[in-house]
Enzyme design. Sequence first.
Site, PDB file in Angstrom:
ATOM      1  N   GLY A 111      46.076  49.302  41.532  1.00 51.94           N
ATOM      2  CA  GLY A 111      45.034  50.461  40.867  1.00 51.94           C
ATOM      3  C   GLY A 111      44.030  49.987  40.054  1.00 51.94           C
ATOM      4  CG  ASP A 146      40.554  42.561  28.336  1.00 43.33           C
ATOM      5  OD1 ASP A 146      40.288  42.802  29.518  1.00 43.33           O
ATOM      6  OD2 ASP A 146      40.039  41.592  27.632  1.00 43.33           O
ATOM      7  CG  ASP A 273      43.881  44.407  45.952  1.00 43.29           C
ATOM      8  OD1 ASP A 273      44.390  43.535  46.845  1.00 43.29           O
ATOM      9  OD2 ASP A 273      43.033  44.339  45.252  1.00 43.29           O
ATOM     10  CG  ASP A 283      36.668  44.828  44.039  1.00 45.58           C
ATOM     11  OD1 ASP A 283      35.926  45.522  43.430  1.00 45.58           O
ATOM     12  OD2 ASP A 283      38.008  45.145  44.226  1.00 45.58           O
TER      13      ASP A 283
END
Length: 509
Positions: A111, A146, A273, A283
């Site tokens: 995710g 984070d 993904d 990405d």
Amino acid sequence: MANDTGLPFLHETPAPGALPLGGEPLGLPFDNSYARLPDRFYARLAPTPVDAPRLVKLNLGLAEELGLDAVALSSEEGVATLAGNRIATGSDPIALAYAGHQFGNFVPQLGDGRAILLGEVVDREGRRRDIQLKGSGPTPFSRRGDGRAAVGPVLREYIVSEAMAALGIPTTRSLAAVLTGEPVYRETALPGAVLTRVASSHIRVGTFQFFAAREDVEALRLLADHVIDRHYPDASGEAQPYRALFERVIARQAELVARWMLVGFIHGVMNTDNCSIAGETIDYGPCAFMDHYDPKTVFSSIDHGGRYAYANQPRIAHWNLARFGETLLPLIADDAEAALAIANESLGSYERLYGEALMSGMRRKIGLFTAEEGDAALIQDLLNAMAESEADFTLTFRRLDPELDISARALFSKPESYDAWAPRWRERLAHEPQDAATRRQTMRSVNPAYIPRNHRVEAALAAAIEEDYAPFEELLLVLARPFEDRPEYAAYAEPPAAEQRVCQTFCGT
């Protein structure tokens, strides 16, 4: 908590980010079709605000393409929106759920761990486009991360994705980069930043895998219908629409990876993904362009076994598509064996489609307009000679000229290998009907002079960390017109000297 498959559920009530008060929110023409899918497709939450947002770069051309007001985006309210400090009117921020195979190992829940989809806009061409913040804070999918991004990876994605767009390769785009005024901690403390990314959608093979792993056939059908409606509407009229969906994704991925190979691009993390259902490059982590040609080239610091090496990319795309086909089996046919046979038959088209796209592109790169039986061997022999001599991939094709060998020949440490190949090439060109001027123009339109060479990218990022953005701006300027020779930027076309070579790239997570 887990369901009866042993897989975790999504967090159903994520804590929203606290938004500062004051001022009018920026209005954007959002229409959020993905947010209208059931709640198990995503987590609803706002971005986490940052201390002192400051605009580094706004992509004016892309803003115009999207029908957005660049002046408003550059305002205090606009920058606050691009940083995640304010929610634009009409936005419905969500973090998308997906799973994925990472270096061959299946992870059932990944995710958006540091990204939030603000919404979708319909651009001036009538195309639906996602607007997403990357580096916008933790989500339920962050897995103890984070949720932030450092300025280096943000600007790397900005540079390379915009270079890919200029090269004509399907890609996500970069709308803006914003400094957060906060450090992020990796090996050292680094300036934090947020990237505003634009995509046809952020649906991946891993999105389908997320629901397939949970045996949620209803969700798979809803997702497939959404993808057909958004990306492949012609498939809805087919007798087998889910097979048609599979075949259209296969065709787009085959074409996409062939285009990567034609410019020497290495994605670096071809996990499922990171495999877009829309057929876009997505990405940009440890991505890089080859300098000297070597099919075994790997740059990614985490790809220890070379799984995603340059030459392996076509095979990995095929493997990823097989995983996509597995998720569609319950939709393709009720009988499992029949569904598998249909999916395998469709998947069998990949090798042909990829091979045709690659050969068509390679022929254009060496000035061929027609097809002859020996073309594949002629091209492969050139590549073999380039590998043996460590000839620069981009410059070799750019400098090929049947009337003047000296420029390309000089790139070969063993020029005799070029000398053995060039007469065969000229003989093959003699079979072509086009004149020399047409051939030269075509070759220059597909063989770039400028690519985002690793040493140039790293130099721009190092300067940006010190708040010197001039190298970043100039590099973007050069890469925006990759097929035009511009004498004032001739140095950007040159390969790195030995001491400038960048042999490793990092994902920045």
